[in-house]
Scaffold this active site. Sequence first.
Site, PDB file in Angstrom:
ATOM      1  N   PHE A 221       0.939  -1.071   0.021  1.00 56.92           N
ATOM      2  CA  PHE A 221      -0.116   0.117  -0.007  1.00 56.92           C
ATOM      3  C   PHE A 221       1.013   1.387  -0.074  1.00 56.92           C
ATOM      4  CE2 PHE A 221      -2.332   3.598   1.662  1.00 56.92           C
ATOM      5  CZ  PHE A 221      -3.617   3.522   0.864  1.00 56.92           C
ATOM      6  N   ASP A 330       9.145   3.243   1.686  1.00 59.72           N
ATOM      7  CA  ASP A 330       8.279   3.963   2.068  1.00 59.72           C
ATOM      8  C   ASP A 330       7.869   3.819   3.567  1.00 59.72           C
ATOM      9  OD1 ASP A 330       5.630   4.681   2.569  1.00 59.72           O
ATOM     10  OD2 ASP A 330       4.592   3.798   0.748  1.00 59.72           O
ATOM     11  N   LYS A 361       1.992  10.841   8.224  1.00 57.37           N
ATOM     12  CA  LYS A 361       1.462  10.073   9.322  1.00 57.37           C
ATOM     13  C   LYS A 361       2.261  10.719  10.784  1.00 57.37           C
ATOM     14  CE  LYS A 361      -0.591   5.808   7.569  1.00 57.37           C
ATOM     15  NZ  LYS A 361      -1.727   5.769   8.195  1.00 57.37           N
ATOM     16  N   THR A 385       1.919  24.508  -4.329  1.00 55.09           N
ATOM     17  CA  THR A 385       1.940  25.690  -3.902  1.00 55.09           C
ATOM     18  C   THR A 385       2.229  25.466  -2.261  1.00 55.09           C
ATOM     19  OG1 THR A 385      -0.122  26.121  -5.028  1.00 55.09           O
ATOM     20  CG2 THR A 385       0.185  27.397  -2.981  1.00 55.09           C
TER      21      THR A 385
END
Lengths: 503, 503
Positions: A221, A330, A361, A385
């Site tokens: 995931f 990751d 997280k 941005t």
Amino acid sequence: MYRNAINQLKNHVTRNTLAAGSVRGQQTAAKLANQRPLIANEPSGPMIVTDSIPGPVSNSKLEELSQIQETHSIQLFLDYNRSLGNYIVDVDGNILLDVYTQISSMPLGYSHPDLLKLLNNADNVRSFINRPALGAFPGTDWADRLKNSLMAVSPPGLQHLCTMACGSCSNENAFKAIYMWYRNKERGPGATVTQEELESCMVNKQPGSPPYTLLSFMGAFHGRTMGCLTATHSKAIHKLDIPSIDWPMAPFPKYKYPLEEHTRENAEEDRKCLEMVEDLIHQYNKKGTPVAGIIIEPIQAEGGDNHASPEFFQNLQQIAKRNGSALLIDEVQTGGGPTGKFWAHEHFNLPEAPDIVTFSKKMLTGGYYCKKEFLPTQGYRIYNTWMGDPGKVIMLEEVVRVIKRDNLLENVQECGDVLMKGLNALEKQYPQHINSTRGRGTFIAFDGSDAAKRDAIVGKLKMKGIHSGGCGDKAVRLRPALIFQPHHANMFLDKLESVLSEL
Amino acid sequence: MYRNAINQLKNHVTRNTLAAGSVRGQQTAAKLANQRPLIANEPSGPMIVTDSIPGPVSNSKLEELSQIQETHSIQLFLDYNRSLGNYIVDVDGNILLDVYTQISSMPLGYSHPDLLKLLNNADNVRSFINRPALGAFPGTDWADRLKNSLMAVSPPGLQHLCTMACGSCSNENAFKAIYMWYRNKERGPGATVTQEELESCMVNKQPGSPPYTLLSFMGAFHGRTMGCLTATHSKAIHKLDIPSIDWPMAPFPKYKYPLEEHTRENAEEDRKCLEMVEDLIHQYNKKGTPVAGIIIEPIQAEGGDNHASPEFFQNLQQIAKRNGSALLIDEVQTGGGPTGKFWAHEHFNLPEAPDIVTFSKKMLTGGYYCKKEFLPTQGYRIYNTWMGDPGKVIMLEEVVRVIKRDNLLENVQECGDVLMKGLNALEKQYPQHINSTRGRGTFIAFDGSDAAKRDAIVGKLKMKGIHSGGCGDKAVRLRPALIFQPHHANMFLDKLESVLSEL
């Protein structure tokens, strides 16, 4: 107030000790009594006041919100003003010990006093409300803020970073850093970009938009935006109906537990999976869709808390290097301390740092660390941005300070030991219900004997005041905050034992 | 303090009036004198104290930060604690009037007093630090917060929404909502998902991962994650070296200015572009890559402030409906009031609402509004850990209150008139330097005669205390905050006139 908390703790320890008939029991009450609670005035334990959870107030709020939003995934409405430390309070007044912590995203639990104090500082308040475009106009103290937060806990060997707002954007932009790095290698030193590249990329065509791929693992995931979702293979509900791309997918090792009884089979499993990785790289390179990078979680979390050995990761890094692919680890769910080291990949003793490590997280801000050669050499290539949010970095600075001051990584290790021992004992006592306990630190999961059993365990735990979560097909995952202490661990184990005994 | 501000304003008006020799001049000093400053104690004007910008302190901070991050796009380091209202203060002590506002993302400018007050409230502080997984465990007041913020300003006809953290995630997830809606239409009412779909999507293959496409426009900017970047065609530097997908791209109208002198050519331009849109849809549908949706900005901002007529958008909506494609209007830069209406597409008098409207920037939170049929009918399909941030929604609630209380949309309209009249006059006086003034509200741009002239104007404006930005090849874009008042507009025009006279 502190005296109160001590009394609560003593009461709690007494209760726990009284419940010592349990098989996993015999926790050293003496040791516990010496442990100061990290959060003063935390509730002394869960308290369930409704006949079912969600209770009536949660249900009525759900109905109200359903007029505006899609709400099928909403489990509970929480009163965050009353939630404290490891405890959540729901809108019906139920108090639950939270071992799930907002899908593992609350490093210091709820309303940590040191975080609350941050907003007594007028300058911090201004930083919260004056959100800059960080890639163009950072604030006076931005470098210092980064040094005191993200750089103070950077993975060994990684001295550069890029901030982003969330996990998906972190992975998406890390992918782009990998593509640019790979393309620069292909171009060779000193080569310039051609007019054809500049024009073709504007219309999504080669050579400006090269057909690079990323290798991911089954069960992975990595997020839900288009690039991330293409590398994600955990549940069909995440991917159904969404267009995707032909990227290589390798099998992730599936181990047998307990590990010490299956050494040979598990090593063979590593070997087979790694062989497949290298085959796929060759195959995709050969067909003109070069594997620019490999993305992998140190522990596949959403996919079911699937672990692989340090040797697997060491060999994977060698395969990546041998084939000129970048290695992206990751750490969105594993990073920030829950495995007992700040970064889970530190458990693997890699001979050198991975090329890129993404986070979000528990780190409150998204982003990635990388080797210098993965920084773009022009502006506006990795850009948006906001590029993150100073408000989150200010909070992370405080979180890092508290983690160090309160020795929270040691706390995680100690607490993880209590949980692992307790779960292993329960697994032996109730083999018909649970098995395959696995984890590092407090980043722990165990399987129910099937999906229905898992769901029953999570549901019944909740009615006993423990808020946990599922992952994969049949796993219960524990993702407590870093302030989860051994006395909380024992409380969880007591409640779990009680659930298992009633199944 | 308030008296002070009034005096400052009077001084300012006097100075402005004294500078009345200007061609665009003759601003009604009487009217200005009646205007209360919206922000007390704002500086009375810019003040430049260094010989160049960035000054020495900015430059040394840049060097420090370059040790950690890629910094090629960083322009200035700002002291956000001293920045106020429409004025930024840089780390060298330069005070600049900001008509760029963090790439158009500060609705109420800097350190707005009502936003500062928010964090005097202990419950708000808790909401800022206890960030929930909103898709699973929203807080007690979440529905009310949404009603008072996003729903209080929802585009006519759109009563549902989904919150996200940033613009890219908003578009990426809106794309997914479109794909699911399109697939449900294909399946037909009551049809169920097949096992083959569930299995094939896990390995990125049809039929579970259908080969849907989205039609975008040349010059568009929709973000930089993989899906968004595939729909983006503004600058090569955004896209170079990044893999992409074959999605249809239609030409966006290129108008001649002034509009009233080119009615016929511009209408013909609309017709040609719309014809191309419909051709592309047929072509991509025919080759098995159905156009599930069309994404378009009401004004192409990053691409150069390219406008299209209300008729263009009305016809585009008809084409979308006729071909069964969803219409997504990306209001990330245009939304939140800068065009003088809360949503730019409200200027187009569409016979019905667009299917989806995405937002971010001035809305502080990302997300999208949609028709009910674009809400997924199962959980966890449009989902991520945070699904936005209550801290941002609490701020937006206050922003919406202030916009209404202070009539800021009217202020924008009035201010936009001042700017447009002034720019049109300057364009006539300096046709060799600037042309093609265009805009709605204060969302205004004008072109330099070429890229170098544009760069010179932006650079010289900065040395006179005006912080503006470029977009497209040769445009100067104005993106002031909603609290930018006519006296600020006049100050900008004075400085611009002074720059143009010296070119």
